[in-house]
Design a protein around this motif. Structure first.
Motif, PDB file in Angstrom:
ATOM      1  N   UNK A   4       3.840   5.765   7.204  1.00  0.00           N
ATOM      2  CA  UNK A   4       3.327   6.942   6.235  1.00  0.00           C
ATOM      3  C   UNK A   4       2.215   6.178   5.419  1.00  0.00           C
ATOM      4  N   UNK A   5       1.643   7.250   4.479  1.00  0.00           N
ATOM      5  CA  UNK A   5       0.781   6.725   3.493  1.00  0.00           C
ATOM      6  C   UNK A   5       0.598   7.305   2.240  1.00  0.00           C
ATOM      7  N   UNK A   6       0.158   6.737   1.072  1.00  0.00           N
ATOM      8  CA  UNK A   6      -0.150   7.630  -0.158  1.00  0.00           C
ATOM      9  C   UNK A   6      -1.512   7.388  -0.509  1.00  0.00           C
ATOM     10  N   UNK A   7      -2.404   8.119   0.039  1.00  0.00           N
ATOM     11  CA  UNK A   7      -3.929   7.942  -0.075  1.00  0.00           C
ATOM     12  C   UNK A   7      -4.380   8.365  -1.479  1.00  0.00           C
ATOM     13  N   UNK A   8      -5.235   7.683  -1.996  1.00  0.00           N
ATOM     14  CA  UNK A   8      -5.898   7.953  -3.327  1.00  0.00           C
ATOM     15  C   UNK A   8      -7.174   7.218  -3.388  1.00  0.00           C
ATOM     16  N   UNK A   9      -8.006   7.583  -4.317  1.00  0.00           N
ATOM     17  CA  UNK A   9      -9.512   7.378  -4.312  1.00  0.00           C
ATOM     18  C   UNK A   9      -9.442   5.834  -4.409  1.00  0.00           C
ATOM     19  N   UNK A  10      -8.992   5.193  -5.206  1.00  0.00           N
ATOM     20  CA  UNK A  10      -9.131   3.762  -5.553  1.00  0.00           C
ATOM     21  C   UNK A  10      -8.121   2.971  -4.297  1.00  0.00           C
ATOM     22  N   UNK A  11      -7.004   3.241  -4.126  1.00  0.00           N
ATOM     23  CA  UNK A  11      -6.001   2.487  -3.186  1.00  0.00           C
ATOM     24  C   UNK A  11      -5.331   3.404  -2.472  1.00  0.00           C
ATOM     25  N   UNK A  12      -4.796   3.012  -1.427  1.00  0.00           N
ATOM     26  CA  UNK A  12      -3.812   3.580  -0.414  1.00  0.00           C
ATOM     27  C   UNK A  12      -2.673   2.971  -0.369  1.00  0.00           C
ATOM     28  N   UNK A  13      -1.612   3.241  -0.348  1.00  0.00           N
ATOM     29  CA  UNK A  13      -0.358   2.535   0.104  1.00  0.00           C
ATOM     30  C   UNK A  13       0.218   2.854   1.679  1.00  0.00           C
ATOM     31  N   UNK A  14       0.319   1.824   2.182  1.00  0.00           N
ATOM     32  CA  UNK A  14       0.560   2.157   3.743  1.00  0.00           C
ATOM     33  C   UNK A  14       2.092   1.702   3.921  1.00  0.00           C
ATOM     34  N   UNK A  15       2.848   2.616   4.508  1.00  0.00           N
ATOM     35  CA  UNK A  15       4.244   2.380   4.669  1.00  0.00           C
ATOM     36  C   UNK A  15       4.707   2.250   5.899  1.00  0.00           C
ATOM     37  N   UNK A  55      11.402  14.604   3.782  1.00  0.00           N
ATOM     38  CA  UNK A  55      12.632  13.990   4.030  1.00  0.00           C
ATOM     39  C   UNK A  55      12.360  12.436   3.761  1.00  0.00           C
ATOM     40  N   UNK A  56      11.399  11.921   3.460  1.00  0.00           N
ATOM     41  CA  UNK A  56      11.037  10.569   3.036  1.00  0.00           C
ATOM     42  C   UNK A  56      11.729   9.702   1.966  1.00  0.00           C
ATOM     43  N   UNK A  57      12.673   8.704   2.424  1.00  0.00           N
ATOM     44  CA  UNK A  57      13.315   7.967   1.244  1.00  0.00           C
ATOM     45  C   UNK A  57      12.869   6.450   1.524  1.00  0.00           C
ATOM     46  N   UNK A  58      12.472   5.994   0.051  1.00  0.00           N
ATOM     47  CA  UNK A  58      12.031   4.605   0.027  1.00  0.00           C
ATOM     48  C   UNK A  58      13.167   3.714   0.482  1.00  0.00           C
ATOM     49  N   UNK A  76      10.548  -0.394   5.461  1.00  0.00           N
ATOM     50  CA  UNK A  76      10.460  -2.060   5.963  1.00  0.00           C
ATOM     51  C   UNK A  76       9.481  -2.689   5.370  1.00  0.00           C
ATOM     52  N   UNK A  77       8.248  -1.985   5.295  1.00  0.00           N
ATOM     53  CA  UNK A  77       6.962  -2.829   4.533  1.00  0.00           C
ATOM     54  C   UNK A  77       6.134  -1.887   3.940  1.00  0.00           C
ATOM     55  N   UNK A  78       5.406  -2.189   2.824  1.00  0.00           N
ATOM     56  CA  UNK A  78       4.377  -1.669   2.168  1.00  0.00           C
ATOM     57  C   UNK A  78       3.331  -2.555   1.828  1.00  0.00           C
ATOM     58  N   UNK A  79       2.137  -2.021   2.072  1.00  0.00           N
ATOM     59  CA  UNK A  79       0.977  -2.828   1.983  1.00  0.00           C
ATOM     60  C   UNK A  79      -0.043  -2.058   1.069  1.00  0.00           C
ATOM     61  N   UNK A  80      -0.980  -2.470   0.370  1.00  0.00           N
ATOM     62  CA  UNK A  80      -1.841  -1.909  -0.446  1.00  0.00           C
ATOM     63  C   UNK A  80      -3.186  -1.941   0.580  1.00  0.00           C
ATOM     64  N   UNK A  81      -3.978  -0.872   0.717  1.00  0.00           N
ATOM     65  CA  UNK A  81      -5.282  -0.785   1.169  1.00  0.00           C
ATOM     66  C   UNK A  81      -6.345  -0.223   0.257  1.00  0.00           C
ATOM     67  N   UNK A  82      -7.607  -0.947   0.378  1.00  0.00           N
ATOM     68  CA  UNK A  82      -8.564  -0.477  -0.291  1.00  0.00           C
ATOM     69  C   UNK A  82      -9.561   0.381   0.499  1.00  0.00           C
TER      70      UNK A  82
END
Length: 300
Positions: free
Chosen positions: A99-110, A121-124, A128-134
């Motif tokens: 999954x991801x949370x896209x944004x103009x300055x930074x994405x969160x890849x889950x 239904x997503x639950x944090x 297993x892992x979260x990383x930030x993408x530019x």
């Protein structure tokens, strides 16, 4: 009666259509992309929506900063056959939903362990892992959502997520040396008497300078089963790697002689290396030989 028969036929057709596996085009067709990194297979299974005049990551069409399944239809699945690092963080071998949370300055890849996850239904807790993408601009428009791989080496690759004029990339790294060694050792443990497996393992170990004593025993089994110029040459190389040039030299010489008369069409590819080996081993043997000095005359 005729109307009743037509009605019966109609009911049968409806029933058949209801149970038939009818396949029709999907607006977001499925795709699978697989990339091998060293000895690690990475597979992404996802669905590919198209822009069709819409702008993603704004408004209601893939809103910015909110959970997105990173594709369409079912959850996007990411599989790695070995442990790896994603942007420097550990990810164990296995299959995960991306999954991801896209944004103009930074994405969160889950990476989630919930393979049936949706935006709703997503639950944090299942992360297993979260990383930030530019994210960056692609310079052109990608009409159909695309996940691919670039910058591939034997231990790393970049996973690119591309749509519209946006690209967000994650760096993947694997310990290929450790993974390959583990694969070799596992193969030997599973087939300890298989000549082909033992020969391949010995050859790999020689190339890495590891487990030479064990590798020598592997080749001895191969030679005992059937002596060939290839396994004699392999044994001589292992002995030379161990510094035992006196033992390595006659084996290399025998391998060269056997190869010349073997009729093996592959021998020309080995001949030069074996000949060079013979010369090299001979030089080590000669330089290691003690210098004999003449006896002096006895004094009167």
């Amino acid at each position: 009666m005729k109307k009743m028969m037509l009605s019966a036929v109609g009911l049968v057709l409806v029933a058949q259509l209801a149970t038939a596996q009818i396949r029709t085009p999907s607006p977001s067709p499925g795709a699978i992309v697989m990339q091998t990194i060293g000895v690690t297979d990475v597979t992404v299974k996802y669905s590919r929506p198209s822009l069709k005049g819409r702008s993603p990551f704004t408004g209601e069409f893939v809103p910015a900063g909110k959970i997105w399944r990173t594709g369409a239809n079912g959850a996007t699945a990411f599989t790695t056959t070995t442990d790896m690092m994603v942007n420097g963080k550990n990810l164990a071998a296995g299959t995960y939903a991306i999954l991801s949370m896209p944004a103009a300055a930074e994405w969160t890849l889950i990476f989630s362990k919930d393979m049936a996850v949706t935006e709703q239904s997503y639950k944090q807790d299942n992360d297993v892992l979260r990383v930030m993408l530019t994210p960056s601009k692609t310079g052109s428009t990608v009409e159909t959502f695309t996940i691919g791989f670039s910058n591939v080496t034997d231990s790393s690759a970049t996973m690119d997520i591309m749509w519209a004029d946006v690209k967000a990339s994650a760096n993947l790294m694997v310990n290929t040396a450790a993974n390959a060694a583990a694969s070799v050792d596992k193969a030997v443990s599973e087939k300890p008497d298989d000549v082909n497996t033992l020969t391949a393992a010995a050859s790999y170990n020689l190339s890495k300078g590891r487990k030479l004593e064990e590798s020598l025993s592997y080749v001895d089994k191969a030679v005992a089963a059937k002596e060939t110029y290839r396994n004699l040459w392999l044994k001589s190389q292992i002995l030379a790697k161990m510094g035992k040039f006196t033992d390595a030299l006659p084996l290399a010489q025998k391998a060269l002689t056997m190869g010349e008369t073997s009729g093996d069409a592959s021998f020309p590819f080995f001949k030069e290396a074996i000949a060079k080996g013979v010369t090299e081993f001979q030089s080590h043997v000669t330089s290691a030989a003690p210098t004999l000095k003449g006896k002096g005359k006895k004094k009167a």
